[in-house]
Design a protein around this motif. Sequence first.
Motif, PDB file in Angstrom:
ATOM      1  N   ALA A   1       2.261  77.751  94.874  1.00 24.19           N
ATOM      2  CA  ALA A   1       2.626  78.537  93.598  1.00 24.19           C
ATOM      3  C   ALA A   1       4.098  78.096  92.957  1.00 24.19           C
ATOM      4  CB  ALA A   1       2.761  80.132  93.972  1.00 24.19           C
ATOM      5  N   VAL A   2       4.922  77.762  93.575  1.00 25.14           N
ATOM      6  CA  VAL A   2       6.037  77.195  92.655  1.00 25.14           C
ATOM      7  C   VAL A   2       5.790  75.973  91.915  1.00 25.14           C
ATOM      8  CG1 VAL A   2       8.531  76.482  93.053  1.00 25.14           C
ATOM      9  CG2 VAL A   2       7.924  78.438  94.041  1.00 25.14           C
TER      10      VAL A   2
ATOM     11  N   MET B   1      -0.094  86.882  87.276  1.00 26.81           N
ATOM     12  CA  MET B   1      -0.996  85.491  87.153  1.00 26.81           C
ATOM     13  C   MET B   1      -0.389  84.242  87.885  1.00 26.81           C
ATOM     14  SD  MET B   1      -3.070  86.059  83.594  1.00 26.81           S
ATOM     15  CE  MET B   1      -4.166  84.461  83.617  1.00 26.81           C
ATOM     16  N   MET B   2       0.875  84.159  87.824  1.00 24.49           N
ATOM     17  CA  MET B   2       1.597  83.187  88.516  1.00 24.49           C
ATOM     18  C   MET B   2       1.539  83.025  89.925  1.00 24.49           C
ATOM     19  SD  MET B   2       4.755  81.987  86.015  1.00 24.49           S
ATOM     20  CE  MET B   2       4.423  80.894  84.501  1.00 24.49           C
ATOM     21  N   ASN B   3       1.387  84.344  90.604  1.00 19.59           N
ATOM     22  CA  ASN B   3       1.430  84.389  91.978  1.00 19.59           C
ATOM     23  C   ASN B   3       0.138  84.933  92.422  1.00 19.59           C
ATOM     24  OD1 ASN B   3       4.416  83.825  92.784  1.00 19.59           O
ATOM     25  ND2 ASN B   3       4.124  85.291  90.730  1.00 19.59           N
ATOM     26  N   PRO B   4      -1.284  84.399  92.127  1.00 21.39           N
ATOM     27  CA  PRO B   4      -2.490  84.955  92.415  1.00 21.39           C
ATOM     28  C   PRO B   4      -2.354  85.244  93.766  1.00 21.39           C
ATOM     29  CG  PRO B   4      -2.613  82.765  91.488  1.00 21.39           C
ATOM     30  CD  PRO B   4      -1.424  83.084  91.274  1.00 21.39           C
ATOM     31  N   ASN B   5      -3.167  86.222  94.442  1.00 16.85           N
ATOM     32  CA  ASN B   5      -3.499  86.438  95.886  1.00 16.85           C
ATOM     33  C   ASN B   5      -2.327  86.464  96.598  1.00 16.85           C
ATOM     34  OD1 ASN B   5      -6.286  86.408  95.610  1.00 16.85           O
ATOM     35  ND2 ASN B   5      -6.241  83.960  95.633  1.00 16.85           N
ATOM     36  N   ARG B   6      -1.321  86.959  96.023  1.00 20.11           N
ATOM     37  CA  ARG B   6       0.097  87.084  96.744  1.00 20.11           C
ATOM     38  C   ARG B   6       0.524  88.611  96.356  1.00 20.11           C
ATOM     39  NH1 ARG B   6       5.544  84.497  95.116  1.00 20.11           N
ATOM     40  NH2 ARG B   6       7.047  85.788  96.130  1.00 20.11           N
ATOM     41  N   VAL B   7       0.658  89.224  97.551  1.00 21.25           N
ATOM     42  CA  VAL B   7       0.972  90.825  97.353  1.00 21.25           C
ATOM     43  C   VAL B   7       2.631  90.601  96.684  1.00 21.25           C
ATOM     44  CG1 VAL B   7       1.624  93.031  98.255  1.00 21.25           C
ATOM     45  CG2 VAL B   7      -0.324  91.900  98.996  1.00 21.25           C
ATOM     46  N   LEU B   8       3.068  91.464  95.700  1.00 19.30           N
ATOM     47  CA  LEU B   8       4.160  91.422  95.055  1.00 19.30           C
ATOM     48  C   LEU B   8       4.575  92.919  95.044  1.00 19.30           C
ATOM     49  CD1 LEU B   8       3.345  89.581  91.729  1.00 19.30           C
ATOM     50  CD2 LEU B   8       4.724  88.601  93.617  1.00 19.30           C
ATOM     51  N   SER B   9       5.918  93.064  95.706  1.00 14.88           N
ATOM     52  CA  SER B   9       6.460  94.551  95.830  1.00 14.88           C
ATOM     53  C   SER B   9       7.042  94.956  94.386  1.00 14.88           C
ATOM     54  CB  SER B   9       7.442  94.541  96.722  1.00 14.88           C
ATOM     55  OG  SER B   9       8.578  93.982  96.157  1.00 14.88           O
TER      56      SER B   9
ATOM     57  N   LYS C   1      -6.048  89.505  92.460  1.00 10.08           N
ATOM     58  CA  LYS C   1      -7.105  88.925  93.204  1.00 10.08           C
ATOM     59  C   LYS C   1      -7.762  87.638  92.543  1.00 10.08           C
ATOM     60  CE  LYS C   1     -10.675  89.605  96.709  1.00 10.08           C
ATOM     61  NZ  LYS C   1     -11.439  88.351  96.098  1.00 10.08           N
ATOM     62  N   ALA C   2      -7.754  86.580  93.101  1.00  8.54           N
ATOM     63  CA  ALA C   2      -8.449  85.490  92.303  1.00  8.54           C
ATOM     64  C   ALA C   2      -9.442  84.615  93.349  1.00  8.54           C
ATOM     65  CB  ALA C   2      -7.397  84.341  92.021  1.00  8.54           C
TER      66      ALA C   2
END
Length: 229
Positions: free
Chosen positions: A114-115, A165-173, A224-225
């Motif tokens: 992601a980074v 969108m920069m962190n697809p499929n990652r749960v963000l609090s 979700k992507a």
Amino acid sequence: MSRILIVEDEESFSDPLSYLLEKEGFEVTVAADGNEALSVFERDSADLILLDLMLPGMSGTEVCRQVRQRSNVPVIMLTAKDSEIDKVVGLELGADDYVTKPFSLDEVVARIRAVLRRTASLDDDDAAVLRVDDLELDDDAHEVRRGGEVVELSPTEFKLLRYLMMNPNRVLSKAQILDHVWEYDFNGDASIVESYISYLRRKIDPHSSEPLIQTKRGFGYMLKADRTS
Ligand code: CA
């Protein structure tokens, strides 16, 4: 091939991680302390540094400070369990992300990807369009399209969607979203995040039976992507 520099003294962590990263196609170097890390970085450079805060000798924060004086290379910090202070210090020093121990190796690999994707899209003008499935976000034109149709968003909705969108499929609090999308000194509570997520859903997910923005109850939100670029 992207080059990753792991700075970590515990081999029980760095060995399996470098094995996995090499299997995933990365070129990996491990440095066991800060001095070694800085000299390896001077000599070979790196596309990303994975930096543990708990190191013998020079601390991880000092390594990060010194790296930042020389380069804008992306840095992901590995911090102690639940240590908010580490997280804040890391981000103030210019780290790009942090992972809190204990974590799974898969999570670390996902963060690295992601980074790297995020920094590559900043460096490369051609990659200023983020894509998740049939959703597109064009940074230059400040335009969002779903299935080719333009979706009108407010500036805050645009920033929020960009972060998702920069962190697809990652749960963000909600706290992470507040930090990234609103200003650091924003005094509101996290319920504003819920409101904006619902505005955004109405605009980008009006009819879908499988919405792109998913709620992870008690944690936060995830885009979700199936396909990203
Ligand atoms: Ca360590």
